[in-house]
Design a protein around this motif. Structure first.
Motif, PDB file in Angstrom:
ATOM      1  N   LEU B 197       0.824  -1.220   0.000  1.00 19.39           N
ATOM      2  CA  LEU B 197       0.000   0.000   0.000  1.00 19.39           C
ATOM      3  C   LEU B 197       0.857   1.269   0.000  1.00 19.39           C
ATOM      4  N   LYS B 198       2.150   1.096  -0.294  1.00 16.97           N
ATOM      5  CA  LYS B 198       3.113   2.185  -0.155  1.00 16.97           C
ATOM      6  C   LYS B 198       2.611   3.517  -0.726  1.00 16.97           C
ATOM      7  N   ASP B 199       2.043   3.426  -1.943  1.00 17.64           N
ATOM      8  CA  ASP B 199       1.636   4.655  -2.629  1.00 17.64           C
ATOM      9  C   ASP B 199       0.403   5.299  -2.007  1.00 17.64           C
ATOM     10  N   LEU B 200      -0.267   4.584  -1.105  1.00 17.81           N
ATOM     11  CA  LEU B 200      -1.494   5.128  -0.521  1.00 17.81           C
ATOM     12  C   LEU B 200      -1.262   5.729   0.870  1.00 17.81           C
ATOM     13  N   LEU B 201      -0.030   5.563   1.385  1.00 16.20           N
ATOM     14  CA  LEU B 201       0.207   5.937   2.786  1.00 16.20           C
ATOM     15  C   LEU B 201       0.413   7.431   2.990  1.00 16.20           C
ATOM     16  N   HIS B 202       0.489   8.208   1.879  1.00 14.91           N
ATOM     17  CA  HIS B 202       0.823   9.620   2.047  1.00 14.91           C
ATOM     18  C   HIS B 202      -0.353  10.562   1.816  1.00 14.91           C
ATOM     19  N   GLY B 203      -1.542   9.986   1.652  1.00 10.11           N
ATOM     20  CA  GLY B 203      -2.711  10.839   1.484  1.00 10.11           C
ATOM     21  C   GLY B 203      -2.941  11.690   2.718  1.00 10.11           C
ATOM     22  N   THR B 204      -3.582  12.846   2.539  1.00  9.58           N
ATOM     23  CA  THR B 204      -3.848  13.684   3.713  1.00  9.58           C
ATOM     24  C   THR B 204      -5.335  13.674   4.079  1.00  9.58           C
ATOM     25  N   ASN B 205      -6.198  13.478   3.107  1.00  8.40           N
ATOM     26  CA  ASN B 205      -7.627  13.388   3.409  1.00  8.40           C
ATOM     27  C   ASN B 205      -8.332  12.648   2.269  1.00  8.40           C
ATOM     28  N   PRO B 206      -8.628  11.381   2.444  1.00  5.29           N
ATOM     29  CA  PRO B 206      -8.450  10.567   3.650  1.00  5.29           C
ATOM     30  C   PRO B 206      -7.001  10.165   3.896  1.00  5.29           C
ATOM     31  N   THR B 207      -6.714   9.854   5.170  1.00  5.57           N
ATOM     32  CA  THR B 207      -5.410   9.298   5.516  1.00  5.57           C
ATOM     33  C   THR B 207      -5.537   7.792   5.722  1.00  5.57           C
ATOM     34  N   LEU B 208      -4.399   7.138   5.607  1.00  2.97           N
ATOM     35  CA  LEU B 208      -4.361   5.684   5.798  1.00  2.97           C
ATOM     36  C   LEU B 208      -3.228   5.379   6.767  1.00  2.97           C
ATOM     37  N   ALA B 209      -3.546   4.738   7.888  1.00  2.21           N
ATOM     38  CA  ALA B 209      -2.521   4.460   8.899  1.00  2.21           C
ATOM     39  C   ALA B 209      -2.552   3.001   9.314  1.00  2.21           C
ATOM     40  N   PRO B 210      -1.457   2.268   9.076  1.00  2.00           N
ATOM     41  CA  PRO B 210      -1.398   0.869   9.513  1.00  2.00           C
ATOM     42  C   PRO B 210      -0.950   0.764  10.962  1.00  2.00           C
ATOM     43  N   LEU B 211      -1.435  -0.233  11.658  1.00  2.00           N
ATOM     44  CA  LEU B 211      -1.023  -0.500  13.042  1.00  2.00           C
ATOM     45  C   LEU B 211      -0.884  -2.008  13.215  1.00  2.00           C
ATOM     46  N   ALA B 212       0.277  -2.439  13.692  1.00  2.00           N
ATOM     47  CA  ALA B 212       0.524  -3.874  13.840  1.00  2.00           C
ATOM     48  C   ALA B 212       0.183  -4.347  15.240  1.00  2.00           C
ATOM     49  N   LYS B 213      -0.563  -5.446  15.320  1.00  2.00           N
ATOM     50  CA  LYS B 213      -0.784  -6.131  16.593  1.00  2.00           C
ATOM     51  C   LYS B 213      -0.334  -7.572  16.397  1.00  2.00           C
ATOM     52  N   PRO B 214      -0.169  -8.354  17.466  1.00  2.00           N
ATOM     53  CA  PRO B 214       0.270  -9.730  17.261  1.00  2.00           C
ATOM     54  C   PRO B 214      -0.712 -10.498  16.366  1.00  2.00           C
ATOM     55  N   GLY B 215      -0.209 -11.002  15.243  1.00  2.00           N
ATOM     56  CA  GLY B 215      -1.037 -11.807  14.346  1.00  2.00           C
ATOM     57  C   GLY B 215      -2.068 -11.024  13.561  1.00  2.00           C
ATOM     58  N   THR B 398      -3.270 -19.376  17.355  1.00  2.00           N
ATOM     59  CA  THR B 398      -4.727 -19.412  17.178  1.00  2.00           C
ATOM     60  C   THR B 398      -5.148 -18.456  16.077  1.00  2.00           C
ATOM     61  N   GLN B 399      -4.448 -17.337  15.972  1.00  2.00           N
ATOM     62  CA  GLN B 399      -4.742 -16.385  14.904  1.00  2.00           C
ATOM     63  C   GLN B 399      -4.466 -17.059  13.546  1.00  2.00           C
ATOM     64  N   GLY B 400      -3.352 -17.783  13.450  1.00  2.00           N
ATOM     65  CA  GLY B 400      -3.029 -18.499  12.223  1.00  2.00           C
ATOM     66  C   GLY B 400      -4.085 -19.540  11.888  1.00  2.00           C
ATOM     67  N   ALA B 401      -4.560 -20.253  12.917  1.00  2.00           N
ATOM     68  CA  ALA B 401      -5.574 -21.296  12.691  1.00  2.00           C
ATOM     69  C   ALA B 401      -6.883 -20.675  12.230  1.00  2.00           C
TER      70      ALA B 401
END
Lengths: 415, 415
Positions: B197-215, B398-401
């Motif tokens: 999604l590299k090309d989509l991460l720099h928008g200002t409105n709308p913005t796109l923000a990824p957040l990593a959690k386990p799994g 469990t997330q993988g399953a």
């Protein structure tokens, strides 16, 4: 030593997450005798972050920045610190290893964006982060100390404890310490605990503070003194006094969990355990197996959601189910006995109940739970009634089962 | 309209309480289209509080102070605001009623210290607080707006909603709203998601923000617009674009969980499920049964920690265990098939692995997990390697399953 902390993250300014790092850091600094005079939250914006650092260094001796060390373009703490102090960013070998090691361990290629995590302001040193890609930064500059730490609490918290605090010792952090000890109570509600300890709740040093959690009450005993040993001495008579009053309910202290304490007793006495779960749906087995080494005493479990499963795997008689219903004293007993026999275990636990939100009736409402315990053929059933949401009821039911188990193995099996 | 918020309270600086007011206020202001650029926490100290107000009014149009309105000598927000603006404190009839009414309703005499709660800076107006003794303060001064609100969340939160936000409407709080939508991703790591999604991460409105959690990786899509409907319209094409690229990994949105989404598909297609767990120790069954109504499709599970249990309850052949070891592709497949048959379910899942910290070998290190899936007699096994602590590995397994299950039932069973 005066400290100021800066927390960066647009998600904090939008209220998407709660700033738990602030409370954690404040507590740790207070315990180390460092006065935190100000916390500031700014977004992921280079100029505002630089300005916050610049403001802080005019007021404080120690400036700690949390967050903004990730690999994306939004992560700007390194750049902001370098800009505030007019220092160049240089590649650091240790920081570079921190990020490459992370990907190597996962056998994944490292995206080139992560390379910026190897940069730190010139003159600083990288702080090892075993929990993620972002090394921290420790920098002494013109008599002030600057610290950058990663934002995710699972990285931030251990880095404060393991990296930051030891580094601050030589910088005149006062020797006064705040020492806390926590006693953990199950099988008794918060009001009953407070009633029993009413006369002890108003002390000032040490202090005693109860805190209620689902299925558990914790008591925090806190003393301030010149050193940890002295603080511990101040706490000891208070703890002994509390233990005399609540001995049958205090299952552990500090980081102890009920599943850990139960596991230790089972391991020590070489008792094996098997569990049969209906309404708790696997949570009891999950909690038991969270303890490293639990395979030494935990043989396994059956999640018997359907009547068929209760009959087939646990040997519950169809007549028992028909006569008393799946949620009954009799079925809980049969499940405990059945799972003990099926696994040839010393101890069997059986839980049946109604976790909700559906499935309740006036006679058997949501929250009704029967916990059966079969210890070497002696069967006991406890009837409980829990209030809360589905997951909360599941949790309390497993807490009730572990407490029942603890009380019995402690007493019944004591040498 | 730029806002800055100041939270006062030594208990915040000592970490004794978490600053939930900050998250609450930030969310409310964002929803009202007011940009909060900075949060500051200071202790109960007149000079530092005055300085924080003074700093803030040079940067922001709206300055909100939470806390410091109580009756004690530590409560200094009124005094600090008056000092910062060089205004006298005067008694206000409404503020006085707020505090006297409180004591009258409780038929208690009012301590004289509470009288200071009737004072507000000249030119301001008192804000009614039905939840406590301390009235709030609203003051316009030299083109800036200053607001004082009581600190306890049960007073602060309703006062923000009921008093503050309506008052800000005429002050050009733009009619803009901030609307967010979250897409949830499993089966793909954070860097891979960002790469896609590299090309989509720099928008200002709308913005796109990824957040990593386990799994799991969550993507937050946020738009600012005149109303919610318009914001949703702005988000839609971005979401469609993302879905085209990551369709096989986006399992849900907003409050969806993987276990909830899997449950919905199973319920809708009338497919039953049984699970056999070794290293995850019941966590998979627990997650599945956290979903209300899961008894409609979840028949049950076996936690087979020992080899004996794998043989007895799941029909794993002793030769398979002897030839390949308990942690192997073959045993995962046999567990999935065995549990499906034992429960007469449409689908069986089998998980075997090494959660650690002990039990690893060079050939089979901690974190190695095999996930077997038997969907109506078609068996597939996935080999995974997870990094982390014991509970984290259990979670990721469990997330993988659940992800494997989701991918299959979505595809294999689609009408």
């Amino acid at each position: 030593m005066l400290a100021e902390a800066i927390f960066t993250g647009t998600e904090l300014l939008l209220g998407q997450i709660v700033n738990t790092n602030a409370a954690f850091l404040s507590k740790q600094l207070a315990a180390a005798g460092i006065s935190l005079y100000r916390q500031v939250v700014v977004g992921d914006n280079l100029e505002r972050l630089r300005e916050a650092i610049d403001d802080a260094r005019r007021r404080a001796d120690l400036i700690i920045v949390s967050g903004g060390l990730g690999p994306t373009e939004d992560d700007l703490s390194r750049e902001a610190l370098a800009a505030a102090l007019h220092l160049p960013l240089v590649e650091d070998q240790k920081a570079r290893e921190n990020v490459t090691r992370y990907f190597a361990a996962r056998q994944r290629p490292m995206p080139s964006s992560n390379l910026k995590q190897a940069l730190i302001p010139a003159g600083g040193r990288a702080l090892d982060n075993p929990y993620g890609t972002a090394a921290g930064v420790f920098l002494e500059h013109e008599g002030k100390i600057f610290v950058l730490l990663p934002g995710p609490p699972r990285e931030f918290e251990p880095m404060v404890r393991e990296q930051l605090l030891p580094l601050l010792e030589p910088y005149g952090a006062r020797r006064e310490v705040i020492f806390s000890r926590v006693l953990k109570i199950a099988g008794l509600g918060e009001s009953a605990v407070e009633e029993a300890l009413k006369d002890l709740l108003h002390g000032t040093n040490p202090t005693l503070a109860p805190l209620a959690k689902p299925g558990e009450v914790t008591l925090r005993l806190t003393a301030r003194a010149a050193d940890t040993e002295k603080a511990q001495q101040m706490i000891r008579p208070l703890e002994e006094n509390i233990r005399r009053r609540l001995n049958d309910y205090i299952f552990g202290s500090d980081e102890d969990t009920l599943e850990g304490v139960v596991g230790s007793i089972l391991a020590e006495r070489r008792l094996s355990l098997a569990v049969a779960e209906s309404c708790t749906g696997g949570l009891l087995a999950h909690r038991i197996t969270n303890i490293p080494g639990s395979s030494d005493y935990f043989l396994g479990g059956v999640v018997a959601y359907s009547n068929e499963a209760k009959i087939k795997f646990l040997g519950v008689a169809p007549e028992t189910l028909a006569a008393h219903g799946a949620v009954s004293r009799e079925v809980a007993a049969a499940m405990a006995r059945g799972v003990r026999r099926a696994f040839s275990a010393a101890i069997g636990v059986g839980i049946t109940g109604i976790a909700g939100p559906g499935g309740g009736t006036p006679a058997k409402p949501v929250g009704l739970v029967y916990i059966g315990l079969d210890v070497q053929d002696l069967v006991e059933v406890q009837r409980e009634f829990f209030v809360g949401e589905r997951e909360n009821i599941k949790w309390q039911a497993t807490q009730g089962a572990l407490y029942l188990l603890w009380r019995h193995i402690r007493q019944f099996c004591s040498p």
